[in-house]
Every structure is written in C-alpha cells, then in structure tokens.
Design a protein around this motif. Sequence first.
Motif, mmCIF file in Angstrom:
data_model
loop_
_atom_site.group_PDB
_atom_site.id
_atom_site.type_symbol
_atom_site.label_atom_id
_atom_site.label_comp_id
_atom_site.label_asym_id
_atom_site.label_seq_id
_atom_site.Cartn_x
_atom_site.Cartn_y
_atom_site.Cartn_z
ATOM 1 N N ASP A 128 0.833 -1.196 0.000
ATOM 2 C CA ASP A 128 0.000 0.000 0.000
ATOM 3 C C ASP A 128 0.875 1.257 0.000
ATOM 4 O OD1 ASP A 128 -2.292 -1.540 -0.007
ATOM 5 O OD2 ASP A 128 -2.768 -1.192 2.112
ATOM 6 N N GLU A 129 1.988 1.214 0.733
ATOM 7 C CA GLU A 129 2.889 2.362 0.782
ATOM 8 C C GLU A 129 3.491 2.652 -0.593
ATOM 9 O OE1 GLU A 129 6.660 3.965 3.423
ATOM 10 O OE2 GLU A 129 6.409 1.805 3.191
ATOM 11 N N GLU A 130 3.917 1.615 -1.313
ATOM 12 C CA GLU A 130 4.470 1.807 -2.655
ATOM 13 C C GLU A 130 3.402 2.351 -3.616
ATOM 14 O OE1 GLU A 130 7.790 -1.617 -3.354
ATOM 15 O OE2 GLU A 130 5.737 -2.307 -2.964
ATOM 16 N N TYR A 131 2.198 1.830 -3.493
ATOM 17 C CA TYR A 131 1.108 2.289 -4.357
ATOM 18 C C TYR A 131 0.790 3.756 -4.094
ATOM 19 C CZ TYR A 131 -3.395 2.359 -6.767
ATOM 20 O OH TYR A 131 -4.432 2.667 -7.600
ATOM 21 N N LEU A 132 0.703 4.119 -2.822
ATOM 22 C CA LEU A 132 0.436 5.506 -2.456
ATOM 23 C C LEU A 132 1.528 6.431 -2.997
ATOM 24 C CD1 LEU A 132 -1.268 7.587 -0.917
ATOM 25 C CD2 LEU A 132 0.045 6.996 1.131
ATOM 26 N N THR A 133 2.771 6.034 -2.835
ATOM 27 C CA THR A 133 3.892 6.827 -3.351
ATOM 28 C C THR A 133 3.799 6.961 -4.864
ATOM 29 O OG1 THR A 133 5.337 6.209 -1.515
ATOM 30 C CG2 THR A 133 6.415 6.955 -3.552
ATOM 31 N N THR A 134 3.481 5.886 -5.545
ATOM 32 C CA THR A 134 3.368 5.909 -7.003
ATOM 33 C C THR A 134 2.298 6.902 -7.453
ATOM 34 O OG1 THR A 134 4.107 3.622 -7.176
ATOM 35 C CG2 THR A 134 2.872 4.508 -9.050
ATOM 36 N N LEU A 135 1.118 6.856 -6.827
ATOM 37 C CA LEU A 135 0.050 7.778 -7.208
ATOM 38 C C LEU A 135 0.430 9.226 -6.923
ATOM 39 C CD1 LEU A 135 -3.270 5.949 -6.317
ATOM 40 C CD2 LEU A 135 -2.083 6.105 -8.500
ATOM 41 N N LYS A 136 1.090 9.458 -5.795
ATOM 42 C CA LYS A 136 1.512 10.821 -5.484
ATOM 43 C C LYS A 136 2.555 11.314 -6.483
ATOM 44 C CE LYS A 136 0.312 11.061 -0.615
ATOM 45 N NZ LYS A 136 0.803 11.252 0.760
ATOM 46 N N VAL A 137 3.470 10.466 -6.870
ATOM 47 C CA VAL A 137 4.484 10.850 -7.856
ATOM 48 C C VAL A 137 3.827 11.130 -9.205
ATOM 49 C CG1 VAL A 137 6.464 9.998 -9.205
ATOM 50 C CG2 VAL A 137 6.422 9.713 -6.711
ATOM 51 N N LEU A 138 2.909 10.276 -9.637
ATOM 52 C CA LEU A 138 2.228 10.513 -10.909
ATOM 53 C C LEU A 138 1.422 11.809 -10.869
ATOM 54 C CD1 LEU A 138 1.109 6.899 -11.823
ATOM 55 C CD2 LEU A 138 2.851 8.277 -12.983
ATOM 56 N N GLN A 139 0.744 12.072 -9.755
ATOM 57 C CA GLN A 139 -0.007 13.318 -9.635
ATOM 58 C C GLN A 139 0.929 14.525 -9.643
ATOM 59 O OE1 GLN A 139 -3.053 13.329 -6.605
ATOM 60 N NE2 GLN A 139 -3.919 11.415 -7.364
ATOM 61 N N ARG A 140 2.107 14.380 -9.086
ATOM 62 C CA ARG A 140 3.082 15.468 -9.116
ATOM 63 C C ARG A 140 3.534 15.718 -10.557
ATOM 64 N NH1 ARG A 140 4.101 19.864 -6.566
ATOM 65 N NH2 ARG A 140 3.947 18.758 -4.604
ATOM 66 N N PHE A 141 3.736 14.650 -11.340
ATOM 67 C CA PHE A 141 4.081 14.829 -12.759
ATOM 68 C C PHE A 141 2.981 15.590 -13.481
ATOM 69 C CE2 PHE A 141 7.156 11.226 -12.402
ATOM 70 C CZ PHE A 141 8.245 11.856 -12.979
ATOM 71 N N VAL A 142 1.743 15.254 -13.220
ATOM 72 C CA VAL A 142 0.621 15.953 -13.842
ATOM 73 C C VAL A 142 0.675 17.431 -13.458
ATOM 74 C CG1 VAL A 142 -1.908 16.169 -13.912
ATOM 75 C CG2 VAL A 142 -0.849 13.894 -13.994
ATOM 76 N N HIS A 143 0.819 17.695 -12.179
ATOM 77 C CA HIS A 143 0.888 19.073 -11.692
ATOM 78 C C HIS A 143 2.071 19.824 -12.306
ATOM 79 C CE1 HIS A 143 0.753 22.455 -8.884
ATOM 80 N NE2 HIS A 143 2.057 22.270 -8.714
ATOM 81 N N ASN A 144 3.243 19.201 -12.286
ATOM 82 C CA ASN A 144 4.463 19.864 -12.766
ATOM 83 C C ASN A 144 4.404 20.209 -14.251
ATOM 84 O OD1 ASN A 144 5.531 19.683 -10.221
ATOM 85 N ND2 ASN A 144 6.965 18.038 -10.710
ATOM 86 N N THR A 145 3.608 19.494 -14.999
ATOM 87 C CA THR A 145 3.521 19.734 -16.444
ATOM 88 C C THR A 145 2.291 20.550 -16.820
ATOM 89 O OG1 THR A 145 2.432 17.595 -16.779
ATOM 90 C CG2 THR A 145 4.846 17.666 -17.031
ATOM 91 N N GLY A 146 1.588 21.056 -15.826
ATOM 92 C CA GLY A 146 0.417 21.897 -16.090
ATOM 93 C C GLY A 146 -0.811 21.123 -16.490
ATOM 94 N N GLY A 147 -0.786 19.825 -16.288
ATOM 95 C CA GLY A 147 -1.941 18.997 -16.635
ATOM 96 C C GLY A 147 -3.024 19.052 -15.583
ATOM 97 N N ARG A 148 -4.140 18.485 -15.929
ATOM 98 C CA ARG A 148 -5.266 18.406 -14.998
ATOM 99 C C ARG A 148 -5.774 16.977 -14.995
ATOM 100 N NH1 ARG A 148 -9.660 22.308 -16.834
ATOM 101 N NH2 ARG A 148 -10.776 20.756 -15.643
ATOM 102 N N ALA A 149 -6.023 16.460 -13.816
ATOM 103 C CA ALA A 149 -6.578 15.112 -13.716
ATOM 104 C C ALA A 149 -7.314 15.009 -12.385
ATOM 105 C CB ALA A 149 -5.470 14.076 -13.783
ATOM 106 N N TRP A 150 -8.420 14.316 -12.411
ATOM 107 C CA TRP A 150 -9.170 14.047 -11.192
ATOM 108 C C TRP A 150 -9.982 12.795 -11.419
ATOM 109 C CZ3 TRP A 150 -8.625 15.902 -6.507
ATOM 110 C CH2 TRP A 150 -9.575 15.585 -5.543
ATOM 111 N N HIS A 151 -9.988 11.924 -10.442
ATOM 112 C CA HIS A 151 -10.741 10.678 -10.541
ATOM 113 C C HIS A 151 -11.629 10.543 -9.329
ATOM 114 C CE1 HIS A 151 -11.622 6.395 -10.654
ATOM 115 N NE2 HIS A 151 -11.358 6.480 -11.943
ATOM 116 N N HIS A 152 -12.869 10.208 -9.551
ATOM 117 C CA HIS A 152 -13.828 10.088 -8.446
ATOM 118 C C HIS A 152 -13.845 8.702 -7.879
ATOM 119 C CE1 HIS A 152 -15.035 13.537 -10.820
ATOM 120 N NE2 HIS A 152 -15.414 14.036 -9.676
#
Length: 152
Positions: A128-152
């Motif tokens: 779970d810790e690795e998965y959480l880190t992975t999602l946070k890193v991917l969301q940071r990539f989205v943020h850093n590149t000016g992208g937008r993403a949201w999942h319900h």
Amino acid sequence: MEYSHNDAELIKQPIGYWSWAAFNAVVTRTRGALAGIGTTQPQWWVLAQVARADTVKSREEVAHLLENYLDTGPEAMELEIDRIIAQGWINEDSEGRLSITAEGRAFYDKAAALQEELWAERHAGISDEEYLTTLKVLQRFVHNTGGRAWHH
C-alpha cells in the motif's frame, strides 16, 4: 521481478514512456477481461455509478462525471448509457433518473468480482505504501507539467 535496467540507468528512463506502457498494459488487460464477460470498460463505469449511488443519479450527472475518463467524451458516454439501458441493466425514468434492474445488479456483482480479481492481480507484490507513493508521484508529474486530472 527483473527490471528493464539497473537502478542507475532506470533513473534516467522517460516517465512518459513508462506511464504510457503501464496505462496500456492495465487498460488492455482490464478491457479484455471485461469483454470476456460481455461488457466494455465505459459500460462498467456507468453500471458502477448507478449501482453504487447513495442517491439516484440522472443520466446527465453520470455522463458528465464519466465523460473525461480516458478521454471518452460526452457523446460516447451517452451511447454507452443507451447500450446498457438496451441490455436491460439499468432503467431510465421520464425525468432521466437511472436505476439498476435486477438483471443489472446480478451483472454488476459479477463484474465487480472480476474487478476485484484484476485489482489483486495488478497489486501483486506492491505494498500500500508503494502504491500511495506511485500515485503521489504521478499526480506530481501531472501538476508539474500543467496537466489536470481528477478521478472520483
């Protein structure tokens, strides 16, 4: 597991390629498994939104919520809603409210069990810790590149 490169080389690998490869592998596997039980991924999304709803949702609410999932688009979501109504899995009343049928509930339960199996398959050997880190890193990539993403 054997990785494609050693750590020193892996750190220089392109995130765009590896995020695409992960996306492609996960979506292809998911869509193939859902096709095996007679549905599409967008139909699953609609069915899950209706089946899991605490309050009745309208066609418009469901279509709007899902229209940006994997760039599906509003027209495609409307078509998928029409298809699962035609299959008898959900009903639409005169005010556009969607409800699940008994047949739809049975199919939803079958598809939900498959989704749980796929989740376990994807997460094998990943904490779970690795998965959480992975999602946070991917969301940071989205943020850093000016992208937008949201999942319900």
